[in-house]
Design a protein around this motif. Structure first.
Motif, PDB file in Angstrom:
ATOM      1  N   THR A 187       1.058  -1.119   0.054  1.00  0.00           N
ATOM      2  CA  THR A 187      -0.034  -0.126   0.056  1.00  0.00           C
ATOM      3  C   THR A 187       0.895   1.328   0.047  1.00  0.00           C
TER       4      THR A 187
ATOM      5  N   SER B  66       0.111   7.249  -0.885  1.00  0.00           N
ATOM      6  CA  SER B  66      -1.231   7.791  -1.273  1.00  0.00           C
ATOM      7  C   SER B  66      -2.579   6.985  -1.089  1.00  0.00           C
ATOM      8  N   GLY B  67      -2.580   5.872  -0.696  1.00  0.00           N
ATOM      9  CA  GLY B  67      -3.583   5.084  -0.577  1.00  0.00           C
ATOM     10  C   GLY B  67      -3.740   3.941  -1.808  1.00  0.00           C
ATOM     11  N   HIS B  68      -3.409   4.170  -2.734  1.00  0.00           N
ATOM     12  CA  HIS B  68      -3.387   3.116  -3.725  1.00  0.00           C
ATOM     13  C   HIS B  68      -2.619   1.684  -3.349  1.00  0.00           C
ATOM     14  N   ILE B  69      -3.388   0.770  -3.625  1.00  0.00           N
ATOM     15  CA  ILE B  69      -2.716  -0.775  -3.288  1.00  0.00           C
ATOM     16  C   ILE B  69      -2.263  -1.396  -4.708  1.00  0.00           C
TER      17      ILE B  69
ATOM     18  N   PHE C 160      -6.907   1.938  -7.054  1.00  0.00           N
ATOM     19  CA  PHE C 160      -6.688   3.365  -6.761  1.00  0.00           C
ATOM     20  C   PHE C 160      -7.368   3.646  -5.499  1.00  0.00           C
ATOM     21  N   SER C 161      -7.126   4.460  -4.898  1.00  0.00           N
ATOM     22  CA  SER C 161      -7.700   4.915  -3.565  1.00  0.00           C
ATOM     23  C   SER C 161      -8.989   5.441  -3.775  1.00  0.00           C
ATOM     24  N   ARG C 162      -9.387   6.285  -4.868  1.00  0.00           N
ATOM     25  CA  ARG C 162     -10.406   6.704  -5.302  1.00  0.00           C
ATOM     26  C   ARG C 162     -11.516   5.992  -5.550  1.00  0.00           C
ATOM     27  N   GLU C 163     -11.174   4.683  -6.094  1.00  0.00           N
ATOM     28  CA  GLU C 163     -12.268   3.587  -6.350  1.00  0.00           C
ATOM     29  C   GLU C 163     -13.255   3.066  -5.163  1.00  0.00           C
ATOM     30  N   LYS C 164     -14.378   3.171  -5.346  1.00  0.00           N
ATOM     31  CA  LYS C 164     -15.342   2.597  -4.389  1.00  0.00           C
ATOM     32  C   LYS C 164     -15.468   1.284  -4.359  1.00  0.00           C
TER      33      LYS C 164
ATOM     34  N   ARG D  48     -12.076  -4.634  -0.201  1.00  0.00           N
ATOM     35  CA  ARG D  48     -10.754  -4.540  -0.508  1.00  0.00           C
ATOM     36  C   ARG D  48      -9.614  -5.229   0.414  1.00  0.00           C
TER      37      ARG D  48
END
Length: 455
Positions: free
Chosen positions: A55, A58-61, A77-81, A85
């Protein structure tokens, strides 16, 4: 006659002089590959085992999905709902939905993850893929059979649950963008056992209603006209099980056989169903479907409104009023500038007059006389002070000299003996010679003597 042997330096075959040869840069080639992958493969489901999960700050995995024969890079990506996860852990076997693309900076293909499921829950997914492949082979998804939607629909059929959130979203958007649009609702269940059959029957009922005008169908009508421009098939989001009714062949067949164009808006943007592939148009959400349906009328209404406003702006009276207002502004500005100019000139004149008064000879001489008087007075005061200081200093020096002078010593009873001829002070008795004339100073007067020695 034998052919001449080609030289090893003949590069004609490797580098033909054909000017049509196209040379790509690495960036251009990578962009072509990315475009091909996204167009030919696009969004897919893929299964495998998660490894090398990390991780970023930025929060992206980032992780790798592998099986026994290959592996691929993945990113969430962190913005994906994306729900679940937490299933993305090393060693976990998962089903991933995502878009296949190329990360151009490194030239590597990767999967951008949109949904995550445990691989053990993939029975429905397998059934989905089998039916998808079957219907695709039958040509039900073929782009050439897709029908365009009417630009200005007047009446549409709506197939959905009467109590769900989807119908509220759709009606809200339709009312806002095209209040005159007539809606014929066929209520039905959208999940659970028997829901697929009800959805298919609702589509068939709307087709029959549009053609024959039957009033015996379970349809909520708003007028006597029976021609439908399109059918909207919709429901809100949910899990794969919740949306399964739209993945059954009976619904796909009803959509395929419909004489009326069908818009499918099932679930959220990341959800895809068989109904979406068969329908003439797929919308990401129920609200998006309502916007697509009303786009022509809404755009035309905005155009009419803009033209009306434009005509109003172009009316001669408005233009005359604008010119009159402009004239008032110019007149006001002219008066303001004139007044400001007069004020500026007055200030300039006043400043010049003040400067002229300051440089007049009489005034200048008067000021200089005053300065001279002050300077003379200060000079006189300084001179007096200097003389006084010098007198004081001289008196002090004189006092010190008197204290240190020989007269003070003589006054205390001492005397000074000198050689009468040379005036040299006799300091020791041995300095006096026999027969030498001496002069001795006392407080008052001098004594002359002659040295006689009795050695």
């Amino acid at each position: 006659m034998s052919q001449p042997t080609k030289s090893q330096w003949d590069f004609g075959e490797l580098f033909p002089p054909d000017a049509r040869r196209r040379v790509l840069s690495v960036s251009e080639l990578t962009q072509h590959i990315r475009a091909l992958l996204e167009k030919q493969i696009g969004q897919i489901w893929v299964s495998g085992e998660v490894t090398n999960r990390r991780t970023h700050s930025s929060g992206h995995i980032y992780f790798t999905l592998k099986d026994a024969g290959a592996q691929m890079n993945c990113v969430l990506f962190s913005r994906e709902k994306v729900l679940q996860r937490e299933l993305l852990a090393d060693g976990q076997k998962v089903l991933l939905q995502g878009d296949v693309t190329v990360y151009e900076a490194r030239g590597q293909y990767q999967l951008i993850v949109r949904a995550v499921e445990l691989q053990g829950v993939g029975a429905l997914q397998i059934a989905f893929e089998k039916l998808k492949q079957k219907l695709a082979a039958l040509g039900w998804f073929a782009p050439e059979r897709k029908r365009p939607l009417p630009k200005y629909p007047q009446r549409i059929g709506l197939v959905t649950s009467p109590t769900g959130a989807a119908i509220r979203d759709v009606l809200h958007v339709l009312q806002r963008r095209n209040p005159s649009l007539e809606i014929i609702l066929v209520p039905c269940r959208v999940q659970g056992d028997g829901a697929a059959a009800e959805i298919a029957e609702a589509i068939k009922s709307l087709n029959s209603y549009s053609v024959a005008g039957s009033h015996r169908l379970p349809i909520q009508r708003f007028n006597d006209s029976t021609i439908l421009d399109l059918i909207l098939l919709t429901r809100g989001g949910g899990s794969l099980e919740d949306l399964w009714a739209f993945n059954e062949e009976v619904v796909a067949r009803a959509i395929f056989e419909s004489a009326i164009p069908i818009v499918s808006a099932v679930g959220h943007e990341i959800d895809f169903t068989i109904a979406d592939f068969v329908a003439d148009v797929r919308a990401a959400t129920p609200s998006a479907a309502a916007e697509i349906i009303t786009e022509g009328v809404f755009a035309s209404r905005q155009l009419v409104e803009s033209l009306t406003q434009r005509m109003a702006r172009m009316h001669p009276r408005r233009q005359l009023n604008e010119h009159l207002q402009r004239l008032d502004d110019l007149q006001t500005g002219l008066l303001r500038q004139t007044k400001q100019g007069v004020n500026e000139r007055f200030v300039t004149w006043r400043n010049l007059a003040s400067r002229l008064r300051q440089v007049r000879p009489k005034q200048f001489l008067k000021q200089r006389r005053e300065v001279l008087k002050v300077s003379q007075r200060r000079l006189h005061e300084l001179a007096q002070a200097k003389v006084k200081n010098c007198k004081t200093s001289l008196a002090a020096t004189e006092s010190r000299l008197r204290l240190l002078g020989p007269e003070q010593v003589l006054a205390r009873g001492y005397s000074i003996t000198l050689d009468a001829a040379t005036g040299k002070i006799i300091r020791r008795a041995t300095d006096a010679k026999s027969g030498q004339n001496l002069r001795t100073r006392v407080r008052e007067g001098e004594i002359f003597s002659k040295v006689e020695r009795n050695d």
